[in-house]
Scaffold this active site. Structure first.
Site, PDB file in Angstrom:
ATOM      1  CB  CYS A   1      -0.920   0.005   1.226  1.00  0.00           C
ATOM      2  SG  CYS A   1      -2.096   1.388   1.221  1.00  0.00           S
TER       3      CYS A   1
ATOM      4  CG  ASP B   1      -0.743   3.967   5.317  1.00  0.00           C
ATOM      5  OD1 ASP B   1       0.188   4.393   6.040  1.00  0.00           O
ATOM      6  OD2 ASP B   1      -1.940   4.041   5.646  1.00  0.00           O
TER       7      ASP B   1
ATOM      8  NE  ARG C   1      -0.597   4.833   8.773  1.00  0.00           N
ATOM      9  CZ  ARG C   1      -1.875   4.697   9.114  1.00  0.00           C
ATOM     10  NH1 ARG C   1      -2.243   4.889  10.364  1.00  0.00           N
ATOM     11  NH2 ARG C   1      -2.776   4.357   8.208  1.00  0.00           N
TER      12      ARG C   1
ATOM     13  CG  HIS D   1      -1.742  -1.106   5.895  1.00  0.00           C
ATOM     14  ND1 HIS D   1      -2.292  -0.096   6.651  1.00  0.00           N
ATOM     15  CD2 HIS D   1      -1.868  -0.710   4.608  1.00  0.00           C
ATOM     16  CE1 HIS D   1      -2.716   0.861   5.858  1.00  0.00           C
ATOM     17  NE2 HIS D   1      -2.481   0.529   4.611  1.00  0.00           N
TER      18      HIS D   1
ATOM     19  CB  CYS E   1      -5.869  -0.557   4.441  1.00  0.00           C
ATOM     20  SG  CYS E   1      -5.487   0.076   2.796  1.00  0.00           S
TER      21      CYS E   1
END
Ligand code: CO
Length: 212
Positions: A45, A47, A49, A101, A104
């Site tokens: 992803c 993302d 993090r 994750h 998400c």
């Protein structure tokens, strides 16, 4: 942080990075500049993090990476397919890891009826996953738990999508290649292996098989 300061942070950070690496190993960049032989392709992803190298303690040169919102493998996405083809045919990676994750935002947004703009076209693919597993998902009353399960099911579907591609099946016809599904826990820093590893045509429905 002020906008200029925010930008400057990256330039300074890069200088620090280059200095530290050279301090540890003066030949570090010279060696890396000779080429890459990563054994892994990471599909994760976007993302911020979930940084592929950091969470697997791997270094530059060890992992070929493709990231998009909610780690999707869409069979008409030429960007992802180009990355996958190059990783398999040229770099000869041994493993492909689809890593979702928990928490998400893409998956959670797809579970609502809110219109979010252009991204909705992309998130539609997750709605299709939800729809496929509607019976199982609708039985989970808690939204967060349902979202976590959809994150897992989405990864499983993307692992299967990889297996349905010609490039993966062609690789399977003459060598070993493992496709894995993981979910990363933002709360724990730990990865959960969903144990859905695929390594042969037999693992997917016959309609998707290519003959070579
Ligand atoms: Co995400």
């Amino acid at each position: 942080m002020d906008i200029n300061e925010s930008y400057r942070k990256l330039i300074d950070g890069n200088k620090k990075f280059a200095l530290e690496k050279k301090f540890d190993d003066p030949e570090y960049f010279k060696k890396l500049s000779l080429g890459q032989t990563p054994e892994y392709l990471w599909i994760g992803c976007s993302d911020s993090r979930v940084p592929a190298n950091e969470i697997t303690s791997t270094q530059s040169g060890e992992m070929f990476v493709h990231r998009n919102i909610a780690n999707l493998v869409i069979h008409t996405d030429f960007n992802a397919l180009s990355v996958i083809s190059y990783a398999i045919d040229v770099l000869k990676v041994k493993h492909i890891i689809v890593c979702g994750h928990y928490g998400c935002g893409g998956v959670r947004a797809a579970m609502t009826n809110t219109a979010n703009g252009f991204v909705d076209n992309w998130l539609r693919h997750i709605k299709d996953v939800y729809n496929k597993y509607e019976f199982e998902l609708d039985a989970i009353t808690d939204f967060d738990k349902r979202a976590d399960r959809l994150v897992e099911l989405n990864v499983i579907e993307q692992v299967r999508n990889l297996a349905k591609t010609k490039v993966v099946q062609r690789a399977w016809s003459n060598r070993t290649l493992q496709v894995h599904g993981w979910v990363y826990g933002l709360n724990s820093g730990l990865v959960k292996d969903l144990n859905v590893m695929l390594d042969g045509q037999i693992d997917i429905d016959e309609i998707y098989h290519y003959k070579f």
